[in-house]
Write a protein that holds these residues in place. Structure first.
Motif, PDB file in Angstrom:
ATOM      1  N   GLN A 199       0.824  -1.206   0.000  1.00  0.00           N
ATOM      2  CA  GLN A 199       0.000   0.000   0.000  1.00  0.00           C
ATOM      3  C   GLN A 199       0.858   1.256   0.000  1.00  0.00           C
ATOM      4  O   GLN A 199       1.740   1.408   0.850  1.00  0.00           O
ATOM      5  CB  GLN A 199      -0.914   0.009   1.228  1.00  0.00           C
ATOM      6  CG  GLN A 199      -1.913  -1.138   1.250  1.00  0.00           C
ATOM      7  CD  GLN A 199      -2.801  -1.118   2.474  1.00  0.00           C
ATOM      8  OE1 GLN A 199      -2.409  -0.695   3.553  1.00  0.00           O
ATOM      9  NE2 GLN A 199      -4.031  -1.588   2.314  1.00  0.00           N
ATOM     10  N   PRO A 200       0.620   2.175  -0.947  1.00  0.00           N
ATOM     11  CA  PRO A 200       1.279   3.471  -0.892  1.00  0.00           C
ATOM     12  C   PRO A 200       0.632   4.346   0.178  1.00  0.00           C
ATOM     13  O   PRO A 200      -0.501   4.085   0.598  1.00  0.00           O
ATOM     14  CB  PRO A 200       1.039   4.042  -2.295  1.00  0.00           C
ATOM     15  CG  PRO A 200      -0.227   3.381  -2.755  1.00  0.00           C
ATOM     16  CD  PRO A 200      -0.252   2.028  -2.116  1.00  0.00           C
ATOM     17  N   VAL A 220      13.411  14.414   8.930  1.00  0.00           N
ATOM     18  CA  VAL A 220      12.131  14.533   8.226  1.00  0.00           C
ATOM     19  C   VAL A 220      11.027  13.951   9.089  1.00  0.00           C
ATOM     20  O   VAL A 220      11.165  12.853   9.630  1.00  0.00           O
ATOM     21  CB  VAL A 220      12.163  13.791   6.875  1.00  0.00           C
ATOM     22  CG1 VAL A 220      10.825  13.961   6.141  1.00  0.00           C
ATOM     23  CG2 VAL A 220      13.314  14.295   6.006  1.00  0.00           C
ATOM     24  N   LEU A 221       9.937  14.691   9.209  1.00  0.00           N
ATOM     25  CA  LEU A 221       8.766  14.215   9.936  1.00  0.00           C
ATOM     26  C   LEU A 221       7.633  14.002   8.937  1.00  0.00           C
ATOM     27  O   LEU A 221       7.134  14.951   8.322  1.00  0.00           O
ATOM     28  CB  LEU A 221       8.349  15.245  10.997  1.00  0.00           C
ATOM     29  CG  LEU A 221       7.189  14.845  11.910  1.00  0.00           C
ATOM     30  CD1 LEU A 221       7.557  13.641  12.755  1.00  0.00           C
ATOM     31  CD2 LEU A 221       6.781  16.015  12.789  1.00  0.00           C
ATOM     32  N   ILE A 222       7.238  12.729   8.753  1.00  0.00           N
ATOM     33  CA  ILE A 222       6.141  12.406   7.847  1.00  0.00           C
ATOM     34  C   ILE A 222       4.837  12.601   8.607  1.00  0.00           C
ATOM     35  O   ILE A 222       4.604  11.985   9.646  1.00  0.00           O
ATOM     36  CB  ILE A 222       6.243  10.950   7.351  1.00  0.00           C
ATOM     37  CG1 ILE A 222       7.617  10.682   6.727  1.00  0.00           C
ATOM     38  CG2 ILE A 222       5.146  10.653   6.333  1.00  0.00           C
ATOM     39  CD1 ILE A 222       7.848   9.216   6.399  1.00  0.00           C
ATOM     40  N   THR A 223       3.960  13.458   8.091  1.00  0.00           N
ATOM     41  CA  THR A 223       2.802  13.930   8.859  1.00  0.00           C
ATOM     42  C   THR A 223       1.561  13.058   8.751  1.00  0.00           C
ATOM     43  O   THR A 223       0.469  13.473   9.143  1.00  0.00           O
ATOM     44  CB  THR A 223       2.449  15.367   8.439  1.00  0.00           C
ATOM     45  OG1 THR A 223       2.262  15.402   7.014  1.00  0.00           O
ATOM     46  CG2 THR A 223       3.559  16.332   8.819  1.00  0.00           C
ATOM     47  N   GLY A 224       1.701  11.843   8.256  1.00  0.00           N
ATOM     48  CA  GLY A 224       0.561  10.936   8.205  1.00  0.00           C
ATOM     49  C   GLY A 224      -0.029  10.789   6.819  1.00  0.00           C
ATOM     50  O   GLY A 224       0.306  11.519   5.890  1.00  0.00           O
ATOM     51  N   THR A 225      -0.913   9.820   6.709  1.00  0.00           N
ATOM     52  CA  THR A 225      -1.578   9.483   5.448  1.00  0.00           C
ATOM     53  C   THR A 225      -3.088   9.540   5.629  1.00  0.00           C
ATOM     54  O   THR A 225      -3.600   9.039   6.633  1.00  0.00           O
ATOM     55  CB  THR A 225      -1.171   8.066   5.005  1.00  0.00           C
ATOM     56  OG1 THR A 225       0.241   8.038   4.760  1.00  0.00           O
ATOM     57  CG2 THR A 225      -1.894   7.642   3.746  1.00  0.00           C
ATOM     58  N   PRO A 226      -3.825  10.147   4.697  1.00  0.00           N
ATOM     59  CA  PRO A 226      -5.288  10.170   4.811  1.00  0.00           C
ATOM     60  C   PRO A 226      -5.880   8.766   4.819  1.00  0.00           C
ATOM     61  O   PRO A 226      -5.235   7.799   4.396  1.00  0.00           O
ATOM     62  CB  PRO A 226      -5.731  10.945   3.557  1.00  0.00           C
ATOM     63  CG  PRO A 226      -4.519  11.673   3.088  1.00  0.00           C
ATOM     64  CD  PRO A 226      -3.353  10.825   3.486  1.00  0.00           C
ATOM     65  N   GLY A 227      -7.101   8.659   5.275  1.00  0.00           N
ATOM     66  CA  GLY A 227      -7.793   7.382   5.261  1.00  0.00           C
ATOM     67  C   GLY A 227      -8.037   6.887   3.844  1.00  0.00           C
ATOM     68  O   GLY A 227      -8.027   7.658   2.883  1.00  0.00           O
ATOM     69  N   GLY A 228      -8.233   5.572   3.716  1.00  0.00           N
ATOM     70  CA  GLY A 228      -8.562   4.995   2.412  1.00  0.00           C
ATOM     71  C   GLY A 228      -7.379   4.479   1.632  1.00  0.00           C
ATOM     72  O   GLY A 228      -7.345   4.594   0.400  1.00  0.00           O
ATOM     73  N   ARG A 229      -6.386   3.914   2.323  1.00  0.00           N
ATOM     74  CA  ARG A 229      -5.231   3.381   1.611  1.00  0.00           C
ATOM     75  C   ARG A 229      -5.666   2.282   0.644  1.00  0.00           C
ATOM     76  O   ARG A 229      -6.589   1.518   0.915  1.00  0.00           O
ATOM     77  CB  ARG A 229      -4.180   2.851   2.590  1.00  0.00           C
ATOM     78  CG  ARG A 229      -3.546   3.946   3.423  1.00  0.00           C
ATOM     79  CD  ARG A 229      -2.411   3.446   4.294  1.00  0.00           C
ATOM     80  NE  ARG A 229      -1.157   3.371   3.556  1.00  0.00           N
ATOM     81  CZ  ARG A 229       0.043   3.503   4.136  1.00  0.00           C
ATOM     82  NH1 ARG A 229       0.143   3.699   5.435  1.00  0.00           N
ATOM     83  NH2 ARG A 229       1.156   3.433   3.424  1.00  0.00           N
TER      84      ARG A 229
END
Length: 219
Positions: A70-71, A184-193
């Motif tokens: 999953q991306p 680097v701080l990755i700020t999360g992924t929206p729902g619906g992967r």
């Protein structure tokens, strides 16, 4: 002003899980059950190890031993100077700029303890292609993220849906951990992967930041 991400993002890569309401709200009922019994009250962090680094137009390997990949369209906050116990006022002065991240992962069973095997495969963290300075971004809290697979829009979200803003994340995290220039701080992924497969071309497009494209290849 922009510059190649390889020149700016040279440090440790930290990820934040469950930082979109569209993802967190979907899990609330589960989090109220054992073993969690309550949703998280602080940022849930994980690390993307150095071997996960990848670039724009680089290949992402679909592991032969896995059934799904999953991306994760996301925005990376690149730290511009040492940050420890920062206060909310002026916190953005510690930020060099933003970039696009595609946080690839195998499907996860636990969000409280993200699995290293799911998150840290070789090439599972494409970034770039450029760092965009905050001065060139109208409003970091109103950016639209879109994920395209073979040109088809498959996932969409907005930073207006963040659980914690960049300022709130940096205050919370630097309370117990120093962030250094180039981190680097990755700020999360929206729902619906969504799932992808070998041969797919995956593009993350973020308003004001451009686009990041990678191709999925079989191991």
């Amino acid at each position: 002003m922009t510059r190649p991400i390889e020149q700016a993002a040279t440090g440790t890569i930290f990820g934040v899980a469950l930082n979109y309401h569209s993802q967190l709200d979907h899990k609330l009922a589960e989090f109220r059950e054992a073993p969690y019994k309550a949703p998280p009250t602080k940022p849930v962090l994980f690390i993307k190890t150095p071997n996960t680094r990848n670039r724009h137009e680089g290949s992402v390997v679909f592991p032969a031993s896995c059934e799904r990949l999953q991306p994760g369209p996301s925005i990376g906050v690149v730290i511009g100077k040492k940050a420890s116990r920062v206060k909310k006022d002026g916190v953005l002065s510690y930020v060099a700029g933003l970039t696009i991240v595609n946080e690839f992962s195998l499907p996860e069973d636990s969000f409280y303890r993200p699995a290293v095997k799911a998150k840290c495969r070789d090439g599972f963290c494409p970034m770039g292609p450029e760092l965009v300075e905050l001065a060139d971004i109208a409003d970091p809290d109103q950016l639209v993220l879109k994920l395209y697979v073979n040109g088809e829009l498959r996932q969409e979200g907005s930073t207006a849906d963040w659980v914690r803003s960049i300022q709130e994340l940096l205050v919370d995290i630097t309370e117990f951990m120093t962030l250094n220039e180039g981190d680097v701080l990755i700020t999360g992924t929206p729902g619906g992967r969504v799932d992808v497969k070998p041969g797919d071309q995956v593009t993350v497009e973020v308003s004001g930041l451009g686009s990041l494209t990678n191709t999925i290849v079989a191991e």
